[in-house]
Scaffold this active site. Structure first.
Site, PDB file in Angstrom:
ATOM      1  N   SER A   1      12.733  -4.355   1.231  1.00 49.23           N
ATOM      2  CA  SER A   1      13.369  -2.686   0.482  1.00 49.23           C
ATOM      3  C   SER A   1      14.448  -3.085   0.441  1.00 49.23           C
ATOM      4  CB  SER A   1      12.778  -1.322   1.291  1.00 49.23           C
ATOM      5  OG  SER A   1      12.773  -0.514   1.234  1.00 49.23           O
TER       6      SER A   1
ATOM      7  N   TYR B   1       8.948   2.710   8.949  1.00 48.16           N
ATOM      8  CA  TYR B   1       9.278   1.855   7.674  1.00 48.16           C
ATOM      9  C   TYR B   1      10.459   1.333   7.656  1.00 48.16           C
ATOM     10  CZ  TYR B   1       9.122   1.163   2.630  1.00 48.16           C
ATOM     11  OH  TYR B   1       9.345   0.745   1.488  1.00 48.16           O
TER      12      TYR B   1
HETATM   13  P1  NAP Z   1       2.367   2.300  -3.956  1.00 43.62           P
HETATM   14  O1  NAP Z   1       2.506   2.279  -5.319  1.00 43.62           O
HETATM   15  O2  NAP Z   1       2.226   3.246  -3.293  1.00 43.62           O
HETATM   16  O3  NAP Z   1       1.483   1.434  -3.241  1.00 43.62           O
HETATM   17  C1  NAP Z   1       1.330   1.565  -2.134  1.00 43.62           C
HETATM   18  C2  NAP Z   1       0.207   0.356  -2.605  1.00 43.62           C
HETATM   19  O4  NAP Z   1      -0.054  -0.772  -1.037  1.00 43.62           O
HETATM   20  C3  NAP Z   1      -0.828   0.654  -3.091  1.00 43.62           C
HETATM   21  O5  NAP Z   1      -2.109  -0.776  -3.374  1.00 43.62           O
HETATM   22  C4  NAP Z   1      -1.944   1.105  -1.631  1.00 43.62           C
HETATM   23  O6  NAP Z   1      -3.264   1.280  -1.884  1.00 43.62           O
HETATM   24  C5  NAP Z   1      -1.279   0.020  -0.633  1.00 43.62           C
HETATM   25  N1  NAP Z   1      -1.625  -0.424   0.490  1.00 43.62           N
HETATM   26  C6  NAP Z   1      -1.195   0.675   1.674  1.00 43.62           C
HETATM   27  N2  NAP Z   1      -2.193   0.865   2.669  1.00 43.62           N
HETATM   28  C7  NAP Z   1      -3.086  -0.390   2.427  1.00 43.62           C
HETATM   29  C8  NAP Z   1      -4.088  -0.595   3.223  1.00 43.62           C
HETATM   30  N3  NAP Z   1      -4.289   0.134   4.328  1.00 43.62           N
HETATM   31  N4  NAP Z   1      -4.546  -1.788   2.959  1.00 43.62           N
HETATM   32  C9  NAP Z   1      -4.931  -2.421   1.672  1.00 43.62           C
HETATM   33  N5  NAP Z   1      -3.870  -1.493   0.906  1.00 43.62           N
HETATM   34  C10 NAP Z   1      -2.870  -0.825   1.165  1.00 43.62           C
HETATM   35  O7  NAP Z   1       4.113   1.901  -3.734  1.00 43.62           O
HETATM   36  P2  NAP Z   1       5.316   0.421  -4.388  1.00 43.62           P
HETATM   37  O8  NAP Z   1       6.416   1.034  -4.566  1.00 43.62           O
HETATM   38  O9  NAP Z   1       4.376  -0.599  -5.597  1.00 43.62           O
HETATM   39  O10 NAP Z   1       5.313  -0.607  -3.605  1.00 43.62           O
HETATM   40  C11 NAP Z   1       5.018  -1.311  -3.127  1.00 43.62           C
HETATM   41  C12 NAP Z   1       5.395  -2.433  -2.114  1.00 43.62           C
HETATM   42  O11 NAP Z   1       6.405  -2.346  -2.599  1.00 43.62           O
HETATM   43  C13 NAP Z   1       5.908  -1.482  -0.859  1.00 43.62           C
HETATM   44  O12 NAP Z   1       5.402  -2.606   0.245  1.00 43.62           O
HETATM   45  C14 NAP Z   1       6.929  -0.602  -0.406  1.00 43.62           C
HETATM   46  O13 NAP Z   1       7.627  -0.678   0.991  1.00 43.62           O
HETATM   47  C15 NAP Z   1       7.835  -1.628  -1.290  1.00 43.62           C
HETATM   48  N6  NAP Z   1       8.749  -0.687  -1.785  1.00 43.62           N
HETATM   49  C16 NAP Z   1       9.009   0.501  -2.548  1.00 43.62           C
HETATM   50  C17 NAP Z   1       9.808   0.829  -2.944  1.00 43.62           C
HETATM   51  C18 NAP Z   1      10.461   1.669  -4.134  1.00 43.62           C
HETATM   52  O14 NAP Z   1      11.482   2.558  -4.292  1.00 43.62           O
HETATM   53  N7  NAP Z   1       9.083   2.068  -4.892  1.00 43.62           N
HETATM   54  C19 NAP Z   1      10.969   0.400  -2.948  1.00 43.62           C
HETATM   55  C20 NAP Z   1      11.376  -1.027  -2.191  1.00 43.62           C
HETATM   56  C21 NAP Z   1       9.972  -1.401  -1.524  1.00 43.62           C
HETATM   57  P3  NAP Z   1      -4.010   2.513  -2.127  1.00 43.62           P
HETATM   58  O15 NAP Z   1      -3.530   3.656  -3.834  1.00 43.62           O
HETATM   59  O16 NAP Z   1      -5.588   2.142  -1.859  1.00 43.62           O
HETATM   60  O17 NAP Z   1      -3.653   3.401  -0.554  1.00 43.62           O
END
Ligand code: NAP
Length: 249
Positions: free
Chosen positions: A141, A154
């Protein structure tokens, strides 16, 4: 074959049902990989499985809560077949001032964002090392570099993911397994919904991004294909920022 061809490779993407994980899974399939889609609920994977199949690739499923006890998680992961590309994408965020974050909240974030990454990478990395070939991609991130606001757990977890990525790369590179990270900028997913629900915060973030827009999940797919492919065979311990220029500013 191009250096980015993933034909014959099996990729496991955690959190593949939506957001960045979904886009990476489809991107890897488009580059030729068969995909194991991970999610917490089978039904959450229906749509992305169809999208992977439309790319002509197979879509297996792995339903697992990554907050499970580490021992159980390790056993479940070890029971998966051979995986050539592991994308540790799943993650959670908790937004509140540090004084309001309980120890349980802190542990809950670290369990998914850090502990599960360590457990899964060890479980599936062992086979990669035995075969002398593999790619591990973690999802870091901008908060692997910066402190953020009201996201202490986080931020701690994402700094640790960057460090773990470098540490494992140092151990495994000479054995044919590359470990690298992607650090997404501000991407339009459920993770950032609360930021975009606040018009002032949304605008402040967008105004600071040189590209002039938030990222889409699809903006991450190319970086994942690159790091998963033979084109990145000499790239190790790198944190590849995909942020529309945020960190350059
Ligand atoms: P998201 O749409 O909220 O996706 C998160 C995913 O992680 C979902 O599929 C969620 O499943 C899964 N997850 C969470 N807790 C879990 C658990 N206990 N067991 C199994 N699966 C779990 O968010 P995203 O932005 O795509 O995030 C993906 C990655 O990118 C993350 O590591 C996040 O920290 C990173 N990231 C995102 C951003 C951003 O701006 N969006 C920036 C930097 C880094 P459920 O649907 O079941 O909850």
């Amino acid at each position: 074959m191009t250096p980015f061809d993933l034909a014959g490779r099996v990729a496991l993407v955690t959190g593949a049902g939506k957001g960045i994980g979904r886009a990476i899974a489809i991107g890897l399939a488009r580059a030729g990989a068969d995909v194991v889609l991970h999610g917490r609920r089978d039904a959450d994977l229906d749509e992305v499985a169809s999208a992977v199949r439309r790319e002509g690739r197979t879509a297996e499923r792995w339903v697992q809560d990554l907050a499970a006890e580490p021992e159980a998680l390790a056993v479940a992961a070890a029971a998966l077949g051979a995986v050539d590309i592991l994308v540790n994408n799943a993650g959670v965020i908790h937004r509140s001032p540090a004084l309001q974050q309980t120890y349980d909240t802190w542990r809950g974030v670290l369990a998914v964002n850090l502990d599960a990454v360590f457990v899964l990478t060890r479980a599936l990395g062992a086979g990669m090392l035995a075969r002398g070939r593999g790619k591990v991609i973690t999802v870091a991130s901008l908060l692997s570099f910066q402190g953020g606001l009201n996201v202490a757990g986080y931020t701690a977890s994402k700094h640790a993911v960057a460090g773990l990525t470098r540490a494992l790369a140092n151990e495994w590179s000479a054995q044919g397994v590359q470990v690298n990270a992607i650090a997404p900028g501000y991407i339009e997913t459920a993770n950032t919904d609360p930021l975009r629900a606040d018009a002032d915060r949304e605008r402040a973030i967008r105004d600071r991004i040189p590209a002039g827009r938030w990222g889409s999940p699809e903006d991450l797919a190319g970086a994942a294909v690159f790091l998963a492919s033979p084109a990145a065979d000499y790239v190790a311990g790198h944190v590849l920022v995909v942020d529309g220029g945020w960190m350059a500013r």
